[in-house]
Design a protein around this motif. Sequence first.
Motif, PDB file in Angstrom:
ATOM      1  N   LEU A 198     100.743  49.085  63.700  1.00 45.46           N
ATOM      2  CA  LEU A 198     100.558  49.996  62.567  1.00 45.46           C
ATOM      3  C   LEU A 198      99.290  49.636  61.797  1.00 45.46           C
ATOM      4  O   LEU A 198      98.511  50.518  61.424  1.00 45.46           O
ATOM      5  N   LEU A 199      99.071  48.339  61.590  1.00 43.43           N
ATOM      6  CA  LEU A 199      97.859  47.917  60.884  1.00 43.43           C
ATOM      7  C   LEU A 199      96.597  48.290  61.661  1.00 43.43           C
ATOM      8  O   LEU A 199      95.621  48.764  61.069  1.00 43.43           O
ATOM      9  N   LEU A 259     105.854  51.063  70.562  1.00 41.74           N
ATOM     10  CA  LEU A 259     106.348  49.859  69.885  1.00 41.74           C
ATOM     11  C   LEU A 259     107.306  50.213  68.753  1.00 41.74           C
ATOM     12  O   LEU A 259     108.299  49.508  68.522  1.00 41.74           O
ATOM     13  N   PHE A 260     107.056  51.321  68.069  1.00 41.36           N
ATOM     14  CA  PHE A 260     107.952  51.779  67.009  1.00 41.36           C
ATOM     15  C   PHE A 260     109.324  52.126  67.586  1.00 41.36           C
ATOM     16  O   PHE A 260     110.357  51.762  67.026  1.00 41.36           O
ATOM     17  N   ILE A 272     115.073  50.621  68.483  1.00 39.41           N
ATOM     18  CA  ILE A 272     116.141  50.220  69.409  1.00 39.41           C
ATOM     19  C   ILE A 272     116.625  48.817  69.068  1.00 39.41           C
ATOM     20  O   ILE A 272     117.828  48.541  69.077  1.00 39.41           O
ATOM     21  N   MET A 273     115.699  47.933  68.718  1.00 43.35           N
ATOM     22  CA  MET A 273     116.083  46.563  68.356  1.00 43.35           C
ATOM     23  C   MET A 273     116.895  46.536  67.057  1.00 43.35           C
ATOM     24  O   MET A 273     117.818  45.729  66.923  1.00 43.35           O
ATOM     25  N   ILE A 274     116.584  47.404  66.107  1.00 40.31           N
ATOM     26  CA  ILE A 274     117.398  47.497  64.893  1.00 40.31           C
ATOM     27  C   ILE A 274     118.819  47.898  65.266  1.00 40.31           C
ATOM     28  O   ILE A 274     119.795  47.322  64.772  1.00 40.31           O
ATOM     29  N   ALA A 305     109.284  49.712  58.519  1.00 36.44           N
ATOM     30  CA  ALA A 305     108.413  50.071  59.641  1.00 36.44           C
ATOM     31  C   ALA A 305     107.390  51.142  59.268  1.00 36.44           C
ATOM     32  O   ALA A 305     106.400  51.320  59.977  1.00 36.44           O
ATOM     33  N   PHE A 306     107.610  51.844  58.164  1.00 35.52           N
ATOM     34  CA  PHE A 306     106.698  52.912  57.754  1.00 35.52           C
ATOM     35  C   PHE A 306     105.632  52.446  56.770  1.00 35.52           C
ATOM     36  O   PHE A 306     104.742  53.202  56.417  1.00 35.52           O
ATOM     37  N   ILE A 307     105.741  51.202  56.321  1.00 35.08           N
ATOM     38  CA  ILE A 307     104.842  50.678  55.296  1.00 35.08           C
ATOM     39  C   ILE A 307     103.907  49.637  55.930  1.00 35.08           C
ATOM     40  O   ILE A 307     104.394  48.715  56.595  1.00 35.08           O
TER      41      ILE A 307
END
Length: 103
Positions: free
Chosen positions: A21-22, A51-52, A57-59, A80-82
């Motif tokens: 994301l970064l 990756l998102f 899925i991991m959550i 995950a959105f920040i």
Amino acid sequence: MSKTTLTSLFRFTGYLEGGSLLLLVFIAMPIKYILSNPNVVAVMGMLHGGLFTIYLIMILVMAIVVRTHIKWSVIAFVSAFIPFGTFIFDRFFINSKSYQNIK
């Protein structure tokens, strides 16, 4: 798979997702608009999207197998959105009771 292994895998996935994301926001987007090259965003966007999805899925896996609290899952999802959110969440997670109970 043990709960400790799943937790380590979740944390690793969070770092990958947060890093992508970064890269997307702070490298690919400026290249797109400053250098007029949309190809970088297309590639990074696809990578970040994959990756998102793995992070989500991991959550879900953590919620089912490790039996994390629903509040934990919601905060993990929102982070995950920040930008830098998954890194901050990881620090919060390491210091939480949930993590201490897993070990």
